[in-house]
Design a protein around this motif. Structure first.
Motif, mmCIF file in Angstrom:
data_model
loop_
_atom_site.group_PDB
_atom_site.id
_atom_site.type_symbol
_atom_site.label_atom_id
_atom_site.label_comp_id
_atom_site.label_asym_id
_atom_site.label_seq_id
_atom_site.Cartn_x
_atom_site.Cartn_y
_atom_site.Cartn_z
ATOM 1 N N GLN A 26 0.806 -1.249 -0.155
ATOM 2 C CA GLN A 26 -0.048 -0.057 0.034
ATOM 3 C C GLN A 26 0.871 1.170 -0.118
ATOM 4 N N LEU A 27 2.089 1.303 0.680
ATOM 5 C CA LEU A 27 2.994 2.561 0.830
ATOM 6 C C LEU A 27 4.042 2.469 -0.237
ATOM 7 N N SER A 28 4.391 1.164 -0.972
ATOM 8 C CA SER A 28 5.591 1.061 -1.634
ATOM 9 C C SER A 28 6.889 1.231 -0.943
ATOM 10 N N VAL A 29 6.811 0.878 0.225
ATOM 11 C CA VAL A 29 8.154 0.699 1.039
ATOM 12 C C VAL A 29 9.061 -0.460 0.590
ATOM 13 N N LYS A 30 10.394 -0.345 -0.004
ATOM 14 C CA LYS A 30 10.974 -1.333 -0.497
ATOM 15 C C LYS A 30 11.550 -2.350 0.226
ATOM 16 N N GLU A 31 11.349 -3.277 -0.089
ATOM 17 C CA GLU A 31 11.744 -4.609 0.497
ATOM 18 C C GLU A 31 13.138 -4.610 1.069
ATOM 19 N N GLU A 32 14.037 -3.940 0.221
ATOM 20 C CA GLU A 32 15.512 -3.722 0.739
ATOM 21 C C GLU A 32 15.650 -2.988 1.709
ATOM 22 N N THR A 33 14.784 -1.969 1.756
ATOM 23 C CA THR A 33 14.940 -0.908 2.940
ATOM 24 C C THR A 33 14.436 -1.392 4.376
ATOM 25 N N LEU A 34 13.576 -2.292 4.065
ATOM 26 C CA LEU A 34 12.989 -3.124 5.235
ATOM 27 C C LEU A 34 14.083 -4.103 5.728
ATOM 28 N N GLN A 35 14.694 -4.747 4.624
ATOM 29 C CA GLN A 35 15.629 -5.679 5.019
ATOM 30 C C GLN A 35 16.987 -5.126 5.780
#
Lengths: 422, 422
Positions: B318-327
């Protein structure tokens, strides 16, 4: 010992009398005392006025054994509780070395500068027992005179609660043993107080004299509270259990929980047991349902998230509500509620999703859809259910009630879905 | 006439003493009385116990001119206020024909059946002036004895408020003219009570004796309340204005509003003036910021909506937060907060968007990121700002404080953005 120990809570501060802050302390203190078998029997609020505070102390001393005083201990000039205690007891203020060391350390640990006002917070009445406050800078105090206990605590809820929990309640428990007050609360939703009273009238008339019943209406819910007093805890528990068992047949369809159960925790437990999840699409409730769910620690185990779709744009882009639906039926309609719930279930990847759309008021009503017209929907793996609400209260209460009805629809949908699978 | 008229509010009901419901009535009544120049000087809560209620009436009659009593008027057996008034005044209960007609009509209009208990609600003490209640079934009552006014109102907040507003306050205004109490409140955020007190100490010492200052801390905000008493309204207003003008230079950067201003209404006004909009991405605040905004009618003019992204899935989809950022940085990080805010601005089509992500507690903390570690961000057309909070309170208060700090970051971002454009 089986004497009824009564307590009074006194709050000090103009801000409470003038209605400029919400007093949440006395509710919490009342519940804590009740739980440990002390009966809160009186509550007083007075302003920052020495004579009124003295009168409050003196009146309380005539009717209770325990007086809990909160507020008026801050570092600023309007805080006069300590001076007033000195006058009441005929004692005087003196810097308490242990308190001073504690406060100095408190500021050092937080890397904050200490002011002269903070030093004064270490001055205590000479007849006070010092109660260390690890959560702030105003020490707690414990006084005894003529067999009456006076406890003085800061008014900041966080500090007051920690002091009560870790310092005061254990001391009170030690002092007063053997008085038992037990409560049992049955929580209903969807039926008014009078109708409930009619339904259970025979049962109510049969209650023994040491067990009292109270009706507590609260935003569409009515809580039934049984209060039993006596000296034998096991017997009281047993009596209350039997009474509740004999009550349930009259009102079972309206009961959603007991005692500390809240709608949101009941739902959390149901979902967690099934390893299922929930999501929400909120229009008129504007985030309040999500807030109720996430106010509880551990909600991330079953709550995926929510979309607060206040504008039609957001209903379309985030929840896939069809433009045609909004055009044909309007945002406040059963059709839109259904598409919101189903869209949220899909977008948030949840097992169940609820939706709310309506006119919370006070503005925005029309003849066809007056203020209080609200649709709620719940989408589940076995289909979508809806409910129309026609509420008549203020914006705040309409939002509160809608949130409870929507959660109750979810609760029923979860139960129905998994029962159908059995 | 320039006599100080004092009032006392008495609430009746075990449920308040036992801490089972929140008493919001007395705060509201206190504010209303204060506004009209009557001084709320005492507040009492007693249980459903005749002797305690009689004592409360009698004590109040010794110290105030106006006694407002709420609660204990319900149709059920634990409601004893009317009987107690009869005993206090030596009067008796009698069916009041007008009241009965009103209640009958009330049920007919709603198509609901009337019970025998409801009929009993039309029975009033013979010395009561009947106050019609158009919002419920328990009539209000007005008594006078020995120059003291007693008002009895139902405890249901919606009914009580309407009765006060439409029936009781107008009567009190008519009775007492000429007593003026004026208030001015200055609202600050981001500075503690003691530090504020140090900063304005000289100014505080120069206050005239008829003007009092109080510090009201409230979840990261401190409200400064000036109370002026006198007989000349224009002069008091003028004095308060001059005092506030001389106060502001000491603390201007911390001030976000005055009097009835709340952070959410201040922001609404700023956005509306610029025809701008806002959106929210809430993780640790779980919908509470959206609720604060939408609690105000008219918020749909500037509020597009929110995404409560409690799970990482929802942050991504829903917010397009990147998977890489979360990782790489985790969900609780400055980078995630930035992507949430920028993603919400895009997804919700808003001019400004704020985001919160953190550990509200009590569980979920680590050594590196302890409970209370919270990032807030605000995305605007001129860039994204962030702020790290390190809070130390309970879950509830951490959520409250985060919501205020996030909204304050938004407020500053709006002001900065449009100032830069000038």
């Amino acid at each position: 010992m089986n004497e009824l120990i009564k307590a009074e809570v006194i709050t000090i501060g103009d801000e409470i009398l003038f209605g400029q802050i919400t007093d949440t302390n006395t509710q919490w203190i009342g519940a804590q005392l009740t739980d440990m078998g002390i009966r809160p029997s009186w509550k007083t609020s007075v302003g920052d006025n020495k004579q009124d505070i003295l009168n409050a102390f003196s009146e309380a001393s005539k009717r209770v054994r325990v007086v809990i005083v909160t507020g008026g201990l801050g570092p600023t000039k309007d805080d006069i509780t300590k001076y007033t205690f000195c006058e009441y007891f005929g004692s005087e203020l003196k810097i308490h070395e242990e308190a001073l060391a504690f406060i100095t350390d408190f500021f050092e640990k937080r890397g904050r500068a200490m002011t002269a006002l903070n030093t004064q917070q270490a001055a205590l009445p000479t007849n006070a027992t010092y109660i260390p406050n690890r959560w702030g800078t105003a020490p707690g105090m414990w006084f005894e005179k003529d067999d009456i206990i006076y406890v003085s605590l800061p008014g900041v809820p966080y500090e007051m609660k920690n002091l009560m929990e870790h310092e005061i309640l254990p001391r009170l428990k030690e002092r007063f043993r053997g008085n038992i007050i037990k409560h049992k609360v049955v929580k209903t939703i969807g039926i008014g107080e009078s109708f409930l009273a009619e339904k259970i009238s025979d049962w109510e008339d049969s209650l023994p004299s040491h067990i009292k019943l109270a009706y507590l209406p609260h935003f569409g819910q009515v809580r039934l509270r049984l209060t039993a007093t006596g000296s034998d805890e096991t017997r009281l528990d047993h009596e209350l259990e039997e009474l509740v068992a004999s009550l349930l047949p009259y009102i079972e369809t309206y009961v959603f929980g007991f005692d500390q159960d809240e709608m949101e925790t009941v739902i959390g437990k149901l979902l967690y047991e099934q390893q299922a999840t929930m999501g929400i699409a909120e229009s008129c409730t504007g985030g309040f349902i999500s807030h109720r769910i996430t106010a509880n620690s551990g909600s991330s185990l079953f709550f995926k998230g929510a979309v607060v779709s206040y504008s039609n744009d957001v209903k379309r882009t985030q929840l896939s509500v069809k433009e045609e639906t909004l055009q044909a039926f309007g945002a406040v309609s059963e059709q839109t509620a259904i598409e919101m719930a189903e869209g949220a279930r899909e977008a948030l990847g949840a097992t169940f999703a609820i939706a709310t759309t309506g006119i919370a008021g006070p503005d925005g009503g029309t003849e066809e859809k007056p203020v209080g017209t609200i649709w709620v929907a719940c989408a589940s793996p076995s289909g979508t259910k809806t409910q129309l609400l026609q509420l008549k209260s203020s914006r705040k209460i309409n939002i509160e009630m809608t949130s409870s009805y929507a959660l109750n629809l979810l609760r029923k949908s979860i139960i129905d879905h998994y029962q159908a699978l059995v």
